[in-house]
Design an enzyme around this catalytic site. Structure first.
Site, PDB file in Angstrom:
ATOM      1  N   LYS A  39      21.563 -85.027   7.308  1.00 47.93           N
ATOM      2  CA  LYS A  39      20.259 -84.044   7.365  1.00 47.93           C
ATOM      3  C   LYS A  39      19.782 -84.202   5.792  1.00 47.93           C
ATOM      4  CE  LYS A  39      23.444 -80.390   6.659  1.00 47.93           C
ATOM      5  NZ  LYS A  39      24.226 -79.346   7.222  1.00 47.93           N
ATOM      6  N   ARG A 133      26.047 -67.299  11.975  1.00 51.27           N
ATOM      7  CA  ARG A 133      24.720 -68.028  11.678  1.00 51.27           C
ATOM      8  C   ARG A 133      24.094 -68.610  13.039  1.00 51.27           C
ATOM      9  NH1 ARG A 133      24.786 -72.825   7.620  1.00 51.27           N
ATOM     10  NH2 ARG A 133      25.518 -74.062   9.189  1.00 51.27           N
ATOM     11  N   TYR A 263      11.354 -73.809 -24.575  1.00 49.80           N
ATOM     12  CA  TYR A 263      10.895 -72.602 -24.111  1.00 49.80           C
ATOM     13  C   TYR A 263      11.883 -71.687 -24.309  1.00 49.80           C
ATOM     14  CZ  TYR A 263       7.207 -75.155 -21.648  1.00 49.80           C
ATOM     15  OH  TYR A 263       6.005 -76.078 -21.211  1.00 49.80           O
ATOM     16  N   MET A 311      10.101 -78.794 -17.132  1.00 53.37           N
ATOM     17  CA  MET A 311       9.837 -79.510 -16.140  1.00 53.37           C
ATOM     18  C   MET A 311      10.057 -80.951 -15.794  1.00 53.37           C
ATOM     19  SD  MET A 311       6.093 -79.365 -13.771  1.00 53.37           S
ATOM     20  CE  MET A 311       5.917 -77.766 -13.740  1.00 53.37           C
TER      21      MET A 311
END
Ligand SMILES: *Cc1c(COP(=O)(O)O)cnc(C)c1O
Length: 367
Positions: A39, A133, A263, A311
C-alpha cells in the site's frame, strides 16, 4: 516519480535487499503464504518495481481500489487483497471486474453484497480482536455468517483475519488478541463446519510471534528493511535497508560564534563553525521535527543537523568534517544511517519517513 534532472535528491531502491528481506519472512514462517503489503506506493518505494521484484509473493495487499487497479493494469496476476474492502457499490463492481480479494469488515459492506449479489467474491472477514479500527466484534460473527450464507451467490472463498495493535512492543496484549482470534475462528468453524484459512500477523507478528503466523502473513515494513520492533534494530532480524535517500552539499559557509542558523534562529554557534547546506528539506521528506544534533551522513561520516529543517534545505554542522565541500555526497538515511534512527530522532516511525519521500526525488532501482 516526477523529478527534474537538476534535482540532487535521489532515492536508491535496492531490490536485492527487498528480496532478501522477503526471504527472511519466508524463513520465519515457512508454513505460511505471504501477502506482501505494498500500500501507499509500496511504503514510498515505487509500487511497480517492488511488485515485479517480489514475483515470489503469494499475493499483494493494498489499501485503496486505485492502488489495486494500477497493479492489475500493469499485468500483476497474483492475488490482490483490498485491505479495507470497498466503500460503495460502484467500487464493488470495479473490484469484481479486476478480480480483487475483498476484506469484509463492516455491515455496510454486507449491504453492498446483498444489493449486488452477482459476483462470487473472495472475502477476508476481518475480526476486531482489540485494535478497534476495522472489523466485526466476535459477537457479530454469527449474524455475519448467516447473512453470507443467505447470499444467492455464495462467496467462492472465505478467509478470516485480524490485526495486531501492539505486536511491536506488548506481549500480553498480543497474546490476548491471538486468543480472541482463535476463539472467534473456532466459533466460525463450529457454525459452518468449514475451517477457513486465517491471517493475523503483520511484520512484527511474523517475526516476533511465530505462533501467530497461521496460513497467511502480511508483512509490510520489514520487507523494506525497517524494524518491526519498538525496541530492537532491523539488523537484529537480519533485515537490510531497501531505500537510501541521497543528496549533496550545495553551499558551505562560515558562521561566527553567537550567530544563528536557519528559521527561528534555533541553532546558535558556540564556536566558529562550518555549516554545510544540503539540498533536501521537508518537501522532500526530511521530517521537519528532526532536531538539531540529529545525524546526517556527509562523505560517509556522521555530522549533526544545525537548526530547523526548511522546505528545500537543511544545515549541517561540519566544523569537524573538513573534507565536506560543495558537491559532497549526503545520505539522509540508508545503509550506515538506519531510517529507524532518523525517525526516532524526529519522534516518529520509519513508515512515515519512507511514505513521505517527495516527488522531487529521482528514483533509481538497483538489481
Ligand atoms: C499495513 C498493514 C499491514 C502491514 O503492517 P507492517 O507493520 O507494515 O508489517 C498488515 N496488515 C494490515 C491490515 C495492514 O493495514
Amino acid at each position: 516519480m516526477g523529478a527534474s534532472a537538476s534535482s540532487p535528491l535521489r532515492a536508491i531502491i535496492d531490490l536485492r535487499a527487498l528480496r532478501a528481506n522477503f526471504e527472511t519472512f519466508r524463513r520465519a514462517a515457512p508454513q505460511s503464504r505471504i501477502l506482501a503489503v505494498v500500500k501507499a506506493n509500496a511504503y514510498g518505494h515505487g509500487v511497480l518495481p517492488v511488485v515485479r521484484a517480489l514475483g515470489a509473493a503469494d499475493g499483494f495487499a493494498v489499501a485503496r481500489l486505485e492502488e489495486a487497479i494500477e497493479l492489475r493494469e500493469a499485468g500483476v496476476a497474483q492475488r490482490i487483497v483490498l485491505l479495507e474492502g470497498v466503500f460503495s457499490g460502484a467500487q464493488l463492481r470495479l473490484a469484481r471486474a479486476h478480480q480483487l480479494d475483498l476484506v469484509l469488515h463492516d455491515t455496510s459492506q454486507l449491504d453492498m453484497l446483498e444489493a449486488d449479489p452477482a459476483g462470487r467474491d473472495e472475502l477476508w472477514v476481518k475480526i476486531d480482536t482489540g485494535m478497534s479500527r476495522l472489523g466485526f466484534r466476535p459477537e457479530q460473527l454469527a449474524s455475519v455468517q448467516a447473512r453470507l450464507r443467505a447470499l444467492p451467490q455464495a462467496p467462492s472463498r472465505i478467509r478470516l483475519m485480524s490485526h495486531f495493535a501492539r505486536a511491536d512492543d506488548d506481549a500480553a496484549m498480543t497474546a490476548e488478541q491471538a486468543q480472541r482470534f482463535a476463539a472467534a475462528r473456532r466459533q466460525w468453524v463450529d457454525a459452518s463446519g468449514e475451517t477457513p484459512e486465517a491471517s493475523l500477523a503483520n511484520s512484527a507478528g511474523a517475526l516476533l510471534w511465530p505462533q501467530a503466523t497461521l496460513d497467511w502473513i502480511r508483512p509490510g515494513i520489514g520487507l523494506y528493511g525497517a524494524t518491526p520492533s519498538a525496541s530492537r534494530a532491523a539488523t537484529e532480524f537480519g533485515l537490510t535497508p531497501v531505500m537510501s535517500l541521497h543528496s549533496a552539499v550545495i553551499a558551505i559557509r562560515s558562521v561566527a560564534t553567537g550567530e544563528s542558523v536557519g528559521y527561528g534562529a534555533s541553532w546558535r554557534a558556540t564556536r566558529p563553525s562550518r555549516i554545510a547546506i544540503v539540498a533536501a528539506g521537508y518537501a522532500d521528506g526530511v521530517p521537519r521535527h528532526l532536531p538539531s544534533g540529529a545525524p546526517v551522513l556527509i562523505e560517509g561520516r556522521r555530522a549533526p543537523l544545525a537548526g530547523r529543517v526548511s522546505m528545500d534545505m537543511i544545515a549541517v554542522d561540519v566544523t569537524e568534517l573538513p573534507q565536506a565541500t560543495v558537491g559532497s555526497p549526503v545520505v539522509l538515511w540508508g545503509p550506515g544511517l538506519p531510517v529507524d534512527e532518523v525517525a526516532a530522532a524526529a519522534g516518529t516511525i520509519a513508515y512515515e519517513l519512507l511514505c513521505g519521500v517527495g516527488r522531487r526525488a529521482v528514483f533509481e532501482y538497483v538489481d
